[in-house]
Design a protein around this motif. Sequence first.
Motif, PDB file in Angstrom:
ATOM      1  N   ASP A  40      -4.034   5.953  -3.844  1.00 11.61           N
ATOM      2  CA  ASP A  40      -2.930   6.914  -3.900  1.00 11.61           C
ATOM      3  C   ASP A  40      -2.621   7.365  -2.472  1.00 11.61           C
ATOM      4  O   ASP A  40      -3.482   7.946  -1.811  1.00 11.61           O
ATOM      5  N   PRO A  41      -1.398   7.120  -1.976  1.00 15.21           N
ATOM      6  CA  PRO A  41      -1.053   7.541  -0.615  1.00 15.21           C
ATOM      7  C   PRO A  41      -1.170   9.050  -0.393  1.00 15.21           C
ATOM      8  O   PRO A  41      -1.283   9.499   0.739  1.00 15.21           O
ATOM      9  N   GLU A  42      -1.175   9.817  -1.476  1.00 16.40           N
ATOM     10  CA  GLU A  42      -1.283  11.273  -1.372  1.00 16.40           C
ATOM     11  C   GLU A  42      -2.734  11.762  -1.353  1.00 16.40           C
ATOM     12  O   GLU A  42      -2.984  12.946  -1.146  1.00 16.40           O
ATOM     13  N   SER A  43      -3.701  10.855  -1.581  1.00 19.10           N
ATOM     14  CA  SER A  43      -5.109  11.255  -1.597  1.00 19.10           C
ATOM     15  C   SER A  43      -5.566  11.649  -0.191  1.00 19.10           C
ATOM     16  O   SER A  43      -4.991  11.219   0.812  1.00 19.10           O
ATOM     17  N   ALA A  44      -6.608  12.449  -0.132  1.00 14.96           N
ATOM     18  CA  ALA A  44      -7.132  12.922   1.153  1.00 14.96           C
ATOM     19  C   ALA A  44      -7.590  11.764   2.031  1.00 14.96           C
ATOM     20  O   ALA A  44      -7.338  11.754   3.244  1.00 14.96           O
ATOM     21  N   GLU A  45      -8.248  10.769   1.425  1.00 16.54           N
ATOM     22  CA  GLU A  45      -8.737   9.633   2.219  1.00 16.54           C
ATOM     23  C   GLU A  45      -7.581   8.824   2.796  1.00 16.54           C
ATOM     24  O   GLU A  45      -7.638   8.364   3.934  1.00 16.54           O
ATOM     25  N   ALA A  46      -6.508   8.653   2.039  1.00 18.64           N
ATOM     26  CA  ALA A  46      -5.343   7.909   2.522  1.00 18.64           C
ATOM     27  C   ALA A  46      -4.632   8.686   3.623  1.00 18.64           C
ATOM     28  O   ALA A  46      -4.245   8.120   4.650  1.00 18.64           O
ATOM     29  N   GLN A  47      -4.463   9.968   3.423  1.00 17.88           N
ATOM     30  CA  GLN A  47      -3.780  10.789   4.423  1.00 17.88           C
ATOM     31  C   GLN A  47      -4.570  10.903   5.717  1.00 17.88           C
ATOM     32  O   GLN A  47      -3.982  10.984   6.796  1.00 17.88           O
ATOM     33  N   ALA A  48      -5.897  10.872   5.627  1.00 19.40           N
ATOM     34  CA  ALA A  48      -6.724  10.953   6.831  1.00 19.40           C
ATOM     35  C   ALA A  48      -6.461   9.782   7.775  1.00 19.40           C
ATOM     36  O   ALA A  48      -6.563   9.918   8.990  1.00 19.40           O
ATOM     37  N   LEU A  49      -6.101   8.632   7.190  1.00 15.41           N
ATOM     38  CA  LEU A  49      -5.810   7.446   8.011  1.00 15.41           C
ATOM     39  C   LEU A  49      -4.325   7.093   8.003  1.00 15.41           C
ATOM     40  O   LEU A  49      -3.938   5.986   8.357  1.00 15.41           O
ATOM     41  N   GLN A  50      -3.493   8.034   7.592  1.00 16.88           N
ATOM     42  CA  GLN A  50      -2.041   7.886   7.579  1.00 16.88           C
ATOM     43  C   GLN A  50      -1.591   6.630   6.831  1.00 16.88           C
ATOM     44  O   GLN A  50      -0.658   5.943   7.230  1.00 16.88           O
ATOM     45  N   TYR A  51      -2.279   6.331   5.707  1.00 16.57           N
ATOM     46  CA  TYR A  51      -1.937   5.162   4.892  1.00 16.57           C
ATOM     47  C   TYR A  51      -0.551   5.310   4.286  1.00 16.57           C
ATOM     48  O   TYR A  51      -0.172   6.368   3.809  1.00 16.57           O
ATOM     49  N   THR A  52       0.197   4.226   4.327  1.00 13.12           N
ATOM     50  CA  THR A  52       1.475   4.140   3.653  1.00 13.12           C
ATOM     51  C   THR A  52       1.522   2.802   2.924  1.00 13.12           C
ATOM     52  O   THR A  52       0.976   1.815   3.410  1.00 13.12           O
ATOM     53  N   TRP A  92      -0.043  -0.068   5.400  1.00 18.17           N
ATOM     54  CA  TRP A  92      -0.548   0.063   6.766  1.00 18.17           C
ATOM     55  C   TRP A  92      -1.321   1.367   6.880  1.00 18.17           C
ATOM     56  O   TRP A  92      -1.006   2.351   6.190  1.00 18.17           O
ATOM     57  N   CYS A  93      -2.321   1.405   7.745  1.00 20.73           N
ATOM     58  CA  CYS A  93      -3.008   2.659   8.096  1.00 20.73           C
ATOM     59  C   CYS A  93      -3.489   2.567   9.534  1.00 20.73           C
ATOM     60  O   CYS A  93      -3.417   1.507  10.157  1.00 20.73           O
ATOM     61  N   THR A  94      -3.988   3.662  10.065  1.00 18.05           N
ATOM     62  CA  THR A  94      -4.409   3.694  11.466  1.00 18.05           C
ATOM     63  C   THR A  94      -5.657   2.875  11.751  1.00 18.05           C
ATOM     64  O   THR A  94      -5.995   2.644  12.904  1.00 18.05           O
TER      65      THR A  94
END
Length: 100
Positions: A40-52, A92-94
């Motif tokens: 889920d792009p809205e999850s904390a783990e995804a947001q921590a690495l700017q996943y889209t 993509w993510c950081t």
Amino acid sequence: MKKQDVSRRSFLKFGVAGLVAVPVAGLGWTTTAAAADRLDPESAEAQALQYTANSETEGQSCSTCLLYNDPTQEEWGPCAVFPGKVVSANGWCTAWVARG
């Protein structure tokens, strides 16, 4: 004294077999678990690495990343950064690293 040698030898054989078996078994479990759960792009783990789920950087997507565990997956696949989840091949993510 001989019994101790046999016991140590047996212990080492089983220990080495166990060290080999655990990671191999884990690969199957990870792939099976990952296939069921999209990140889920809205999850904390995804947001921590700017996943889209849709990369805006040309040439950089999950499918071209070294951490994307199964490059044959064209839509969603497992990623080493997000164990137990699958990511969009177009994402993509950081943590992106060029596949060498």
